[in-house]
Design a protein around this motif. Structure first.
Motif, mmCIF file in Angstrom:
data_model
loop_
_atom_site.group_PDB
_atom_site.id
_atom_site.type_symbol
_atom_site.label_atom_id
_atom_site.label_comp_id
_atom_site.label_asym_id
_atom_site.label_seq_id
_atom_site.Cartn_x
_atom_site.Cartn_y
_atom_site.Cartn_z
ATOM 1 N N ASP A 1 0.962 4.079 -2.951
ATOM 2 C CA ASP A 1 0.688 5.484 -2.672
ATOM 3 C C ASP A 1 1.754 6.399 -3.260
ATOM 4 O O ASP A 1 1.490 7.570 -3.533
ATOM 5 C CB ASP A 1 0.586 5.727 -1.158
ATOM 6 N N LYS A 2 2.948 5.874 -3.478
ATOM 7 C CA LYS A 2 4.044 6.672 -4.040
ATOM 8 C C LYS A 2 3.922 6.840 -5.548
ATOM 9 O O LYS A 2 4.546 7.722 -6.124
ATOM 10 C CB LYS A 2 5.394 6.020 -3.711
ATOM 11 N N ASP B 1 0.826 -1.207 0.000
ATOM 12 C CA ASP B 1 0.000 0.000 0.000
ATOM 13 C C ASP B 1 0.864 1.263 0.000
ATOM 14 O O ASP B 1 0.557 2.226 -0.711
ATOM 15 C CB ASP B 1 -0.949 0.000 1.204
ATOM 16 N N GLU B 2 1.943 1.249 0.778
ATOM 17 C CA GLU B 2 2.876 2.388 0.791
ATOM 18 C C GLU B 2 3.471 2.610 -0.587
ATOM 19 O O GLU B 2 3.540 3.745 -1.068
ATOM 20 C CB GLU B 2 4.020 2.131 1.779
#
Length: 179
Positions: free
Chosen positions: A149-150, A145-146
């Motif tokens: 998001d980038k 997820d991180e």
């Protein structure tokens, strides 16, 4: 197949820790096959989690005669036998999924095989902390997820101004590197 495994257990009663090596070698092989199957694409969070779960179970795998390995009693060996039989019962499915390039199926089957191997390891190393698949899956999903998001969303219908702005930023970057 189950009868063959039980016969092997009876004949190998003088080598009760042999099954520790058998389990690790089987998981290592299945893990490698899975890795080869997913290496050409971008693995999903689920695929990464199944691979990392297998890695976590295999990491620091002890030798059969290591100090931290305990020899199971008869009940423990029976449990190991059941886990080995369960592990082997997944292998035909895994082979079929490999032939069909069913990556999602391979991932699920790798998890089941890894669970069996983890139980074998727990029998021989009851004090060794092994993570569960759920724990690995949660961490991998958070990382995924991180990473997602980038990634900036791509405008599927860019305007002339968007293209001009992108071109200017690319040219500006090149001029900075040249000077």
């Amino acid at each position: 197949m189950n009868e063959q495994i039980e016969q092997l257990f009876r004949h190998a009663s003088d080598q009760p820790t042999l099954w520790l090596r058998v389990a690790s070698e089987r998981l290592s092989l299945v893990r490698y096959i899975f890795l080869v199957q997913i290496e050409d694409g971008i693995p999903s969070a689920a695929h990464r989690a199944s691979l990392e779960y297998a890695d976590a179970v295999l990491i620091g795998w002890p030798d059969e005669d290591a100090e931290e390995v305990s020899t199971p009693d008869e009940a423990g060996l029976k449990q190991v036998c059941e886990q080995i039989k369960a592990m082997e019962s997944y292998i035909p499915r895994f082979r079929t999924q490999e032939r069909g390039s069913d990556i999602d199926g391979l991932s699920d089957t790798l998890i089941r095989i890894t669970e069996c191997v983890a139980e074998v390891r727990r029998t021989y190393q009851p004090d060794f902390p092994l993570p569960t698949f759920a724990e690995i899956r949660r961490v991998v999903q958070e990382e995924w997820d991180e990473d997602m998001d980038k990634i900036e969303p791509m405008d599927v219908n860019p305007t002339a101004e968007d293209i001009e702005r992108l071109t200017e930023s690319d040219d500006g970057g090149q001029e900075q590197h040249e000077g």
